[in-house]
Motif scaffolding. Structure first.
Motif, PDB file in Angstrom:
ATOM      1  N   THR A  96      54.877 -38.647  -8.885  1.00 45.39           N
ATOM      2  CA  THR A  96      53.698 -39.508  -8.863  1.00 45.39           C
ATOM      3  C   THR A  96      53.803 -40.460 -10.044  1.00 45.39           C
ATOM      4  N   GLU A  97      52.712 -41.184 -10.313  1.00 42.96           N
ATOM      5  CA  GLU A  97      52.693 -42.108 -11.446  1.00 42.96           C
ATOM      6  C   GLU A  97      52.912 -41.391 -12.777  1.00 42.96           C
ATOM      7  N   ARG A  98      52.654 -40.062 -12.810  1.00 42.22           N
ATOM      8  CA  ARG A  98      52.804 -39.291 -14.044  1.00 42.22           C
ATOM      9  C   ARG A  98      54.216 -38.735 -14.222  1.00 42.22           C
ATOM     10  N   GLY A  99      55.050 -38.881 -13.203  1.00 41.22           N
ATOM     11  CA  GLY A  99      56.385 -38.314 -13.263  1.00 41.22           C
ATOM     12  C   GLY A  99      56.560 -37.215 -12.236  1.00 41.22           C
ATOM     13  N   GLU A 100      57.516 -36.318 -12.481  1.00 42.24           N
ATOM     14  CA  GLU A 100      57.856 -35.285 -11.504  1.00 42.24           C
ATOM     15  C   GLU A 100      57.138 -33.972 -11.812  1.00 42.24           C
ATOM     16  N   GLY A 101      56.570 -33.362 -10.765  1.00 39.90           N
ATOM     17  CA  GLY A 101      55.890 -32.090 -10.921  1.00 39.90           C
ATOM     18  C   GLY A 101      55.987 -31.268  -9.641  1.00 39.90           C
ATOM     19  N   TRP A 102      55.249 -30.158  -9.604  1.00 37.01           N
ATOM     20  CA  TRP A 102      55.239 -29.276  -8.450  1.00 37.01           C
ATOM     21  C   TRP A 102      53.927 -29.419  -7.693  1.00 37.01           C
ATOM     22  N   ALA A 103      53.982 -29.175  -6.382  1.00 33.80           N
ATOM     23  CA  ALA A 103      52.767 -29.295  -5.576  1.00 33.80           C
ATOM     24  C   ALA A 103      52.792 -28.303  -4.425  1.00 33.80           C
ATOM     25  N   GLU A 104      51.582 -27.921  -3.984  1.00 31.05           N
ATOM     26  CA  GLU A 104      51.398 -27.075  -2.811  1.00 31.05           C
ATOM     27  C   GLU A 104      50.390 -27.744  -1.892  1.00 31.05           C
ATOM     28  N   LEU A 105      50.339 -27.275  -0.641  1.00 32.75           N
ATOM     29  CA  LEU A 105      49.390 -27.813   0.322  1.00 32.75           C
ATOM     30  C   LEU A 105      47.998 -27.252   0.061  1.00 32.75           C
ATOM     31  N   SER A 106      46.983 -28.086   0.273  1.00 33.49           N
ATOM     32  CA  SER A 106      45.611 -27.590   0.205  1.00 33.49           C
ATOM     33  C   SER A 106      45.362 -26.667   1.396  1.00 33.49           C
ATOM     34  N   GLY A 107      44.377 -25.785   1.264  1.00 35.21           N
ATOM     35  CA  GLY A 107      44.043 -24.882   2.359  1.00 35.21           C
ATOM     36  C   GLY A 107      43.628 -25.626   3.603  1.00 35.21           C
ATOM     37  N   ARG A 108      42.844 -26.684   3.428  1.00 37.07           N
ATOM     38  CA  ARG A 108      42.397 -27.468   4.585  1.00 37.07           C
ATOM     39  C   ARG A 108      43.576 -28.098   5.310  1.00 37.07           C
ATOM     40  N   LEU A 109      44.540 -28.653   4.543  1.00 44.72           N
ATOM     41  CA  LEU A 109      45.687 -29.297   5.174  1.00 44.72           C
ATOM     42  C   LEU A 109      46.553 -28.272   5.902  1.00 44.72           C
ATOM     43  N   GLN A 110      46.726 -27.089   5.305  1.00 37.78           N
ATOM     44  CA  GLN A 110      47.487 -26.041   5.986  1.00 37.78           C
ATOM     45  C   GLN A 110      46.842 -25.681   7.325  1.00 37.78           C
ATOM     46  N   HIS A 111      45.521 -25.651   7.349  1.00 42.29           N
ATOM     47  CA  HIS A 111      44.799 -25.318   8.585  1.00 42.29           C
ATOM     48  C   HIS A 111      44.968 -26.414   9.630  1.00 42.29           C
ATOM     49  N   GLU A 112      45.027 -27.669   9.188  1.00 40.51           N
ATOM     50  CA  GLU A 112      45.103 -28.798  10.122  1.00 40.51           C
ATOM     51  C   GLU A 112      46.502 -28.975  10.702  1.00 40.51           C
ATOM     52  N   LEU A 113      47.536 -28.613   9.944  1.00 42.85           N
ATOM     53  CA  LEU A 113      48.905 -28.800  10.415  1.00 42.85           C
ATOM     54  C   LEU A 113      49.217 -27.758  11.481  1.00 42.85           C
ATOM     55  N   THR A 114      49.670 -28.228  12.639  1.00 41.83           N
ATOM     56  CA  THR A 114      49.798 -27.358  13.810  1.00 41.83           C
ATOM     57  C   THR A 114      51.076 -26.536  13.829  1.00 41.83           C
ATOM     58  N   ASP A 115      52.191 -27.078  13.338  1.00 38.37           N
ATOM     59  CA  ASP A 115      53.454 -26.332  13.326  1.00 38.37           C
ATOM     60  C   ASP A 115      54.352 -26.874  12.227  1.00 38.37           C
ATOM     61  N   ARG A 116      55.531 -26.253  12.078  1.00 45.43           N
ATOM     62  CA  ARG A 116      56.414 -26.626  10.969  1.00 45.43           C
ATOM     63  C   ARG A 116      56.856 -28.084  11.040  1.00 45.43           C
ATOM     64  N   GLY A 117      56.906 -28.645  12.228  1.00 46.49           N
ATOM     65  CA  GLY A 117      57.321 -30.036  12.360  1.00 46.49           C
ATOM     66  C   GLY A 117      56.328 -31.022  11.785  1.00 46.49           C
ATOM     67  N   THR A 118      55.085 -30.577  11.538  1.00 44.37           N
ATOM     68  CA  THR A 118      54.074 -31.467  10.971  1.00 44.37           C
ATOM     69  C   THR A 118      53.916 -31.260   9.468  1.00 44.37           C
ATOM     70  N   TYR A 119      54.611 -30.263   8.904  1.00 46.61           N
ATOM     71  CA  TYR A 119      54.522 -30.015   7.470  1.00 46.61           C
ATOM     72  C   TYR A 119      55.273 -31.108   6.694  1.00 46.61           C
ATOM     73  N   PRO A 120      54.981 -31.262   5.419  1.00 50.20           N
ATOM     74  CA  PRO A 120      55.679 -32.288   4.632  1.00 50.20           C
ATOM     75  C   PRO A 120      57.186 -32.035   4.579  1.00 50.20           C
ATOM     76  N   ALA A 121      57.928 -33.108   4.438  1.00 46.17           N
ATOM     77  CA  ALA A 121      59.386 -33.034   4.311  1.00 46.17           C
ATOM     78  C   ALA A 121      59.816 -33.956   3.185  1.00 46.17           C
ATOM     79  N   VAL A 122      61.040 -33.778   2.733  1.00 42.64           N
ATOM     80  CA  VAL A 122      61.584 -34.684   1.716  1.00 42.64           C
ATOM     81  C   VAL A 122      61.549 -36.113   2.254  1.00 42.64           C
ATOM     82  N   GLY A 123      61.048 -37.021   1.444  1.00 40.26           N
ATOM     83  CA  GLY A 123      60.898 -38.410   1.862  1.00 40.26           C
ATOM     84  C   GLY A 123      59.485 -38.764   2.247  1.00 40.26           C
ATOM     85  N   ASP A 124      58.641 -37.761   2.489  1.00 40.23           N
ATOM     86  CA  ASP A 124      57.250 -38.035   2.838  1.00 40.23           C
ATOM     87  C   ASP A 124      56.497 -38.622   1.652  1.00 40.23           C
TER      88      ASP A 124
END
Length: 377
Positions: free
Chosen positions: A56-84
């Motif tokens: 991000t603008e602050r540099g490189e860090g670690w991140a996880e999905l929010s609970g709401r986003l995990q619930h909304e994503l239907t399968d592995r093909g909709t999860y984030p990937a490198v380049g997203d």
């Protein structure tokens, strides 16, 4: 200097990290469309399963999905990937780690079918502009495999380029280039060698600032070596392949994005032992076999199966030597595979809808009363 100019300079300074990774006006507009207050844009630079490395603008860090986003994503093909590109809220002021609350719409997606009996999509990388299909000029060179990679590439939305790596290992690389061009009409084919610095000029012409380039291919094809060669330093580990059969081991264990000195960013991916195609949503099969499709259009009958029908232009091309029988076999094989895969996916979706319908079915009076009483409490 007026207030608007000051703000623009501030934004440019904050987004400098992202601009190096391809950030621009189209992504700015897409990010604003998410409407997530308090979020900042970022890009996923490495995928480690349930955790992601993000910039991000602050540099490189670690991140996880929010609970709401995990619930909304239907399968592995909709999860984030490198380049997203993602919308992230930082944990606290000054911290680089955060929670992912949104994914920006993708302009391309490179995927294959994951291993296993249940059909699921494995997303390899997202928002790739140029996909480099790497095939080594050794015992493992295989035109039929390259045809499969081309189907995947054309379906992804990225522009394919074929790199014939390790050109120093064969006596006549130009012969391989001609053979490859015959099965990849309109696709650039470049013979490269990191050892001899061969093909560098043509390859670097693809690495324009703002572009995202990805490497894919079999294990031991030399993808990480190409990345190190272009970067001018060893940023990925490499291993030698076995001399007996030219097979390699998985040196790269996860997908990762790197900024190159030429201005583009490059995604390195683990090698594949086998490429199982996922779908043909982008018409990649026809694009990969455009020469056969053009021949088929000249057949006397519109429903010609290219077997015993009179006036078949495809069979005529076989007899004249214009068309390689092995290429036609792969044309039919990949068509059957994609149709079978599509049928299995439709069946899975129907099953999922039935299961979802049962979960959402009206409950009995006893259950409704208990829920009502709980609400009163």
């Amino acid at each position: 200097m007026n207030l608007t100019e000051n703000l623009n300079r501030l934004n440019d300074s904050m987004n400098r990290q992202l601009i190096k990774l391809g950030w621009g006006p189209k992504w700015e507009e897409a990010f604003a469309g998410l409407g997530l207050a308090g979020a900042v844009p970022g890009r996923i630079v490495a995928d480690h399963g349930h955790k992601y490395r993000v910039t991000t603008e602050r540099g490189e860090g670690w991140a996880e999905l929010s609970g709401r986003l995990q619930h909304e994503l239907t399968d592995r093909g909709t999860y984030p990937a490198v380049g997203d590109w993602i919308a992230l809220r930082h944990m606290a002021a000054g911290e680089k780690d955060g929670i992912i609350h949104g994914i920006l719409p993708r302009v391309s997606r490179i995927s294959r079918r994951a291993a296993g009996s249940v059909p699921t999509e494995q997303l390899i990388a997202a928002n790739v502009d140029v996909l480099l299909l790497v095939a080594a000029l050794n015992h493992d060179f295989n035109l039929r495999r390259l045809e499969r990679y081309l189907v995947m590439a054309w379906n992804s939305g990225a522009s394919p380029v074929i790199l014939l790596s390790k050109a120093d290992l064969c006596e006549d690389p130009d012969q391989y280039v001609r053979e490859t061009e015959n099965i990849a009409p309109g696709v650039p084919v470049i013979a490269v060698s990191a050892m001899e610095d061969r093909g560098r000029d043509r390859l670097e012409a693809l690495l324009r600032p703002g572009l995202t380039v990805a490497l894919t291919g079999s294990s031991g094809a030399g993808k990480s070596t190409i990345l190190n060669w272009l970067a001018g330093e060893e940023i990925q580990l490499t291993q030698d392949v076995r001399e007996g059969d030219s097979r390699g081991r998985h040196t790269t264990t996860h997908r990762e994005l790197f900024a190159l000195p030429q201005g583009a960013v490059m995604i390195d991916t683990p090698g594949m032992r086998e490429l199982q195609l996922w779908d043909d949503a982008g018409g990649g099969w026809s694009e990969a076999f455009t020469d056969i499709e053009e021949l088929a259009a000249r057949c006397r009958f519109g429903d010609c199966r290219h077997e015993r029908e009179a006036g078949c232009a495809v069979k005529a091309a076989l007899r004249s030597g214009e068309l390689d029988p092995k290429r036609l076999d792969n044309y039919r094989k990949t068509q059957r595979e994609l149709k079978f895969q599509a049928a299995k996916e439709r069946s899975r979706q129907r099953s999922d809808r039935k299961t979802s319908g049962k979960k959402n079915a009206p409950r009995g009076k006893g259950e409704q009363r208990r829920r009502f009483e709980q609400e009163l409490d």
